[in-house]
Scaffold this motif. Structure first.
Motif, PDB file in Angstrom:
ATOM      1  N   LYS A 176      62.668 -21.007  20.790  1.00  0.00           N
ATOM      2  CA  LYS A 176      64.066 -20.595  20.658  1.00  0.00           C
ATOM      3  C   LYS A 176      64.515 -19.704  21.812  1.00  0.00           C
ATOM      4  O   LYS A 176      65.705 -19.546  22.047  1.00  0.00           O
ATOM      5  N   SER A 194      61.098  -8.325  17.821  1.00  0.00           N
ATOM      6  CA  SER A 194      61.246  -8.834  19.176  1.00  0.00           C
ATOM      7  C   SER A 194      61.549  -7.674  20.118  1.00  0.00           C
ATOM      8  O   SER A 194      62.011  -6.622  19.671  1.00  0.00           O
ATOM      9  N   GLY A 206      57.082 -11.223  20.228  1.00  0.00           N
ATOM     10  CA  GLY A 206      57.819  -9.966  20.245  1.00  0.00           C
ATOM     11  C   GLY A 206      57.525  -9.053  21.412  1.00  0.00           C
ATOM     12  O   GLY A 206      58.003  -7.917  21.445  1.00  0.00           O
ATOM     13  N   GLU A 247      52.668 -15.982  19.496  1.00  0.00           N
ATOM     14  CA  GLU A 247      53.860 -16.793  19.799  1.00  0.00           C
ATOM     15  C   GLU A 247      54.860 -16.071  20.683  1.00  0.00           C
ATOM     16  O   GLU A 247      55.945 -15.729  20.228  1.00  0.00           O
ATOM     17  N   GLY A 295      57.858 -15.636  23.236  1.00  0.00           N
ATOM     18  CA  GLY A 295      59.003 -16.419  23.697  1.00  0.00           C
ATOM     19  C   GLY A 295      59.602 -15.721  24.904  1.00  0.00           C
ATOM     20  O   GLY A 295      59.415 -16.126  26.061  1.00  0.00           O
ATOM     21  N   ARG A 296      60.261 -14.612  24.640  1.00  0.00           N
ATOM     22  CA  ARG A 296      60.936 -13.836  25.675  1.00  0.00           C
ATOM     23  C   ARG A 296      60.024 -13.513  26.860  1.00  0.00           C
ATOM     24  O   ARG A 296      60.435 -13.620  28.020  1.00  0.00           O
ATOM     25  N   TYR A 342      67.001 -16.361  25.470  1.00  0.00           N
ATOM     26  CA  TYR A 342      68.109 -16.129  24.533  1.00  0.00           C
ATOM     27  C   TYR A 342      69.473 -16.049  25.218  1.00  0.00           C
ATOM     28  O   TYR A 342      70.346 -15.299  24.784  1.00  0.00           O
TER      29      TYR A 342
HETATM   30  C1  LIG Z   1      61.549 -15.245  17.712  1.00  0.00           C
HETATM   31  C2  LIG Z   1      60.174 -15.465  17.249  1.00  0.00           C
HETATM   32  C3  LIG Z   1      59.122 -15.400  18.152  1.00  0.00           C
HETATM   33  C4  LIG Z   1      59.298 -15.019  19.595  1.00  0.00           C
HETATM   34  O1  LIG Z   1      59.790 -13.749  19.765  1.00  0.00           O
HETATM   35  P1  LIG Z   1      59.878 -13.141  21.257  1.00  0.00           P
HETATM   36  O2  LIG Z   1      60.426 -11.788  21.043  1.00  0.00           O
HETATM   37  O3  LIG Z   1      60.808 -14.012  22.013  1.00  0.00           O
HETATM   38  O4  LIG Z   1      58.499 -13.141  21.804  1.00  0.00           O
HETATM   39  C5  LIG Z   1      57.858 -15.684  17.691  1.00  0.00           C
HETATM   40  N1  LIG Z   1      57.648 -16.031  16.394  1.00  0.00           N
HETATM   41  C6  LIG Z   1      58.643 -16.099  15.511  1.00  0.00           C
HETATM   42  C7  LIG Z   1      58.349 -16.488  14.122  1.00  0.00           C
HETATM   43  C8  LIG Z   1      59.930 -15.818  15.895  1.00  0.00           C
HETATM   44  O5  LIG Z   1      60.907 -15.873  14.998  1.00  0.00           O
END
Ligand SMILES: *Cc1c(COP(=O)(O)O)cnc(C)c1O
Length: 433
Positions: free
Chosen positions: A66, A210, A248, A290, A292-293, A390
């Motif tokens: 995402k 996050s 996060g 996991e 993302g950012r 994002y």
């Molecule tokens: C948004 C999210 C992430 C990623 O978060 P980041 O802050 O972008 O690293 C990982 N796992 C879940 C379940 C999320 O909702």
């Protein structure tokens, strides 16, 4: 403006990313433009994979899509060997169409529809992260109907308060995500899964928020989860095969941000986990995270053309850019703070404090509330840094503004991975009568 990855200032005083002049990119592809530094994304993937490893443990880094997703990104993630976390039918479909190995897809979400769950089963999604009891029953019913088995993780809420913006905190007791580890119905959920012929409960998932800067929050989550796994073993005889600790990891956006040292943090998390499991007398064969950012945030920037510059009667100086909250809603949404530079005059000294505002019909349509920049004129190109996460994924068509293009830059070459929307795209689904 702090420079990341392949960003540098060339001999003409212009910003360069991936060996491409930002000014040339703006000319060729138009503005606003999302520019992604492909090498930096790949480096970040490699860094996470390398640091999240520990002898005697199977580990997996799953990219939280995402933050930034399109078909080219799916390919990149596949090439780097990460898993993919999706939270909707749309993200799942993107992965499927890009040919991503669906067994490496993890499907999240607090309110997955039956159609989405069915789609996950049909497309061979590897793991579904079940959010709650209700969802588990629906999934069981679906699997029964399709005579199909599926691996699941249960999302639990460890009740850890990470110090971050309230909108991106996810593990307070009243969070909408998961079931609290303190909730008594957890027992029913685990027993249900244990007796289901179709659901293979592999373990648990948690995600505490996050843009987290405090390493202690991650370590706290590890400790709470180890204690939880021990309790689950003692109470229900359930032995965990996999534990997903979520994402996060905070990144630098502006002065004062002090991100965690990813390598040290991941290695400490795994060490704590290993030692904790040993003491608790449990095994945790597989561990996942996991991010993302932290994979894409600093790898992206947005180029804008400057239109009008205005000083208000009250004395406030505005620089108006040709995008706004439609391509970056984070300032309006969370009060995010960004850094920026004048991409065609990177060596010029700051002269005045300005507010960078967009072209949308909202007073809150601000990208940066106050930043010291050289004197900006119409025709300048502004680069807002660290917009890789994002931004594109949260973009909208408010005011019927077409969404910008996305380019990947690498070694002097730019490749369009998402083309700019046209006005016809904007009216594509409209019926005039
Ligand atoms: C948004 C999210 C992430 C990623 O978060 P980041 O802050 O972008 O690293 C990982 N796992 C879940 C379940 C999320 O909702």
């Amino acid at each position: 403006m702090k420079l990341f990855g392949t960003m540098k200032v060339n001999e003409k005083g212009e910003l360069e990313i991936g060996g491409c002049s930002a000014i040339a990119l703006a000319k060729e592809f138009g503005t606003p433009l999302y520019v992604m530094d492909e090498n930096l994304i790949r480096e970040n993937c490699k860094q996470f994979k390398k640091a999240f490893a520990q002898e005697g443990m199977v580990t997996e880094v799953i990219y939280a899509s995402k933050a930034f997703l399109n078909m080219a990104m799916c390919r990149l993630i596949q090439e780097e060997g990460l898993g993919l976390d999706v939270v909707s039918g749309g993200e799942m479909y993107t992965a499927f169409k890009a040919g991503f190995p669906m067994e490496k897809v993890y499907f999240h979400g607090n309110n997955k529809t039956e159609d989405e769950l069915e789609m996950a089963l049909t497309h061979g999604v590897g793991t579904i992260i079940v959010d709650n009891q209700h969802e588990m029953k629906i999934l069981h019913g679906l699997c029964n109907r399709k005579n199909q088995r599926i691996d699941i993780l249960l999302r639990v809420n460890p009740g850890i308060e990470a110090h971050t913006h309230a909108y991106i905190q996810t593990a307070t007791h009243d969070s909408k995500f998961g079931e609290s580890i303190y909730d008594e119905k957890l027992g029913d959920i685990i027993r249900f899964a244990q007796t289901s012929e179709y659901l293979r409960l592999k373990g648990f998932h948690c995600h505490i928020g996050s843009q987290i800067f405090e390493e202690k929050s991650f370590y706290g989550a590890v400790e709470v989860m180890v204690a939880f796994l021990q309790q689950v073993k003692e109470q229900y005889g359930f032995e965990t095969e996999a534990l997903n600790l979520g994402g996060g990891f905070g990144i630098y956006y502006s002065n004062g941000d002090d991100p965690v040292d990813v390598e040290a943090c991941l290695s400490t998390m795994l060490k704590l986990l290993k030692a904790g499991a040993h003491t608790a007398g449990i095994r945790i064969p597989k561990v996942m995270i996991e991010p993302g950012r932290a994979i894409v945030g600093n790898a992206g920037c947005t180029l804008y053309g400057v239109g009008n510059v205005k000083e208000t009667y009250g004395g406030k100086k505005y620089v108006f850019v040709d995008g706004g909250m439609t391509d970056n809603p984070r300032t309006a949404l969370y009060g995010a703070v960004y850094e920026a530079g004048v991409a065609n005059r990177m060596n010029a000294q700051p002269e005045e404090r300005v507010t960078i505002a967009g072209k949308c019909c909202e007073s809150g349509d601000i990208i940066i509330h106050g930043i010291d920049l050289p004197k900006v004129q119409g025709g300048d190109i502004i680069c807002v840094a660290s917009t890789g996460a994002y931004n594109y994924t949260m973009a909208s068509n408010y005011n019927r503004i077409p969404r910008p293009a996305v380019v990947f830059v690498k070694e002097g070459k730019a490749k369009i991975v998402v083309k700019r929307e046209t006005y016809d795209d904007v009216i594509r689904n409209d019926f005039a009568d």
